[in-house]
Motif scaffolding. Sequence first.
Motif, PDB file in Angstrom:
ATOM      1  N   ALA A 202       0.816  -1.217   0.000  1.00  0.00           N
ATOM      2  CA  ALA A 202       0.000   0.000   0.000  1.00  0.00           C
ATOM      3  C   ALA A 202       0.847   1.264   0.000  1.00  0.00           C
ATOM      4  O   ALA A 202       0.374   2.324  -0.420  1.00  0.00           O
ATOM      5  CB  ALA A 202      -0.950  -0.012   1.187  1.00  0.00           C
TER       6      ALA A 202
ATOM      7  N   HIS B 114      -8.068  -3.528   0.026  1.00  0.00           N
ATOM      8  CA  HIS B 114      -6.980  -2.968   0.814  1.00  0.00           C
ATOM      9  C   HIS B 114      -6.888  -3.862   2.038  1.00  0.00           C
ATOM     10  O   HIS B 114      -7.708  -3.762   2.947  1.00  0.00           O
ATOM     11  CB  HIS B 114      -7.282  -1.516   1.218  1.00  0.00           C
TER      12      HIS B 114
ATOM     13  N   VAL C 259      -5.304  -4.986   5.363  1.00  0.00           N
ATOM     14  CA  VAL C 259      -4.608  -4.271   6.433  1.00  0.00           C
ATOM     15  C   VAL C 259      -3.687  -5.228   7.192  1.00  0.00           C
ATOM     16  O   VAL C 259      -4.145  -6.260   7.697  1.00  0.00           O
ATOM     17  CB  VAL C 259      -5.617  -3.602   7.389  1.00  0.00           C
ATOM     18  N   GLU C 260      -2.409  -4.865   7.240  1.00  0.00           N
ATOM     19  CA  GLU C 260      -1.400  -5.662   7.933  1.00  0.00           C
ATOM     20  C   GLU C 260      -1.578  -7.160   7.674  1.00  0.00           C
ATOM     21  O   GLU C 260      -1.592  -7.973   8.583  1.00  0.00           O
ATOM     22  CB  GLU C 260      -1.419  -5.355   9.436  1.00  0.00           C
ATOM     23  N   ASN C 261      -1.675  -7.504   6.403  1.00  0.00           N
ATOM     24  CA  ASN C 261      -1.949  -8.895   6.043  1.00  0.00           C
ATOM     25  C   ASN C 261      -0.725  -9.789   6.004  1.00  0.00           C
ATOM     26  O   ASN C 261      -0.855 -11.006   5.937  1.00  0.00           O
ATOM     27  CB  ASN C 261      -2.681  -8.967   4.697  1.00  0.00           C
TER      28      ASN C 261
ATOM     29  N   SER D 201       2.665  -5.095   6.948  1.00  0.00           N
ATOM     30  CA  SER D 201       2.457  -4.337   5.722  1.00  0.00           C
ATOM     31  C   SER D 201       1.028  -4.504   5.221  1.00  0.00           C
ATOM     32  O   SER D 201       0.453  -5.590   5.293  1.00  0.00           O
ATOM     33  CB  SER D 201       3.437  -4.832   4.666  1.00  0.00           C
ATOM     34  N   ASP D 202       0.472  -3.411   4.706  1.00  0.00           N
ATOM     35  CA  ASP D 202      -0.823  -3.453   4.022  1.00  0.00           C
ATOM     36  C   ASP D 202      -0.576  -3.786   2.549  1.00  0.00           C
ATOM     37  O   ASP D 202       0.478  -3.471   1.996  1.00  0.00           O
ATOM     38  CB  ASP D 202      -1.520  -2.098   4.087  1.00  0.00           C
ATOM     39  N   GLU D 203      -1.576  -4.399   1.932  1.00  0.00           N
ATOM     40  CA  GLU D 203      -1.464  -4.761   0.521  1.00  0.00           C
ATOM     41  C   GLU D 203      -2.700  -4.271  -0.223  1.00  0.00           C
ATOM     42  O   GLU D 203      -3.811  -4.369   0.273  1.00  0.00           O
ATOM     43  CB  GLU D 203      -1.351  -6.286   0.397  1.00  0.00           C
TER      44      GLU D 203
END
Length: 184
Positions: free
Chosen positions: A139, A158, A160-162, A170-172
């Motif tokens: 992200a 989106h 979140v903190e995956n 990290s977000d993706e």
Amino acid sequence: MLKPSYPIATPRLLLRPFTMDDLDDLYSFHSLPDVARYLYWDARTRDETGEALATKIGQAELREGGDVLAVAVELRETGALIGDLSLFWRSAEHRQGEIGFVFHPACHGRGLATEASREILRLGFDGLGLHRLYGRCDARNTPSARLMERLGMRREAHLVENEMFKGEWSDELVYGMLQREWNS
């Protein structure tokens, strides 16, 4: 099955299979920490770039689901390798694929990545007959997200903190496009 008819010419680029002659140019950007910042590998040494290049040379066609097509992007004006494109055939049954792209920072901001990546979408949809193509990015990687938006891909998620990425959560972002959207 997809074995592209190379070279694929665009107004400013030639897309083609990788060769061992690409080592110096590929190393010139695979070795940069800023380029590798949001990728699953760190800045590469020359030997690591050579190993990655040898793998890419063997990825010149898609035979079955799970295969990867690696495509070199050459600037027609100079003959220099400036980009590294991937088309992942994620599922034959569900006709799904994923795109990936890495470009030399000296070529950013000129629309070259968009020009080249459109051809990867074309190969996936028109060449392989995929139903859906998607792309993913960290992200924080705003340039990659913007590229997928310029390609006409829609932001689908989106996350979140995956995942733990290079020592931090990290977000993706996930972008997607359907074949009917490509053809419209």
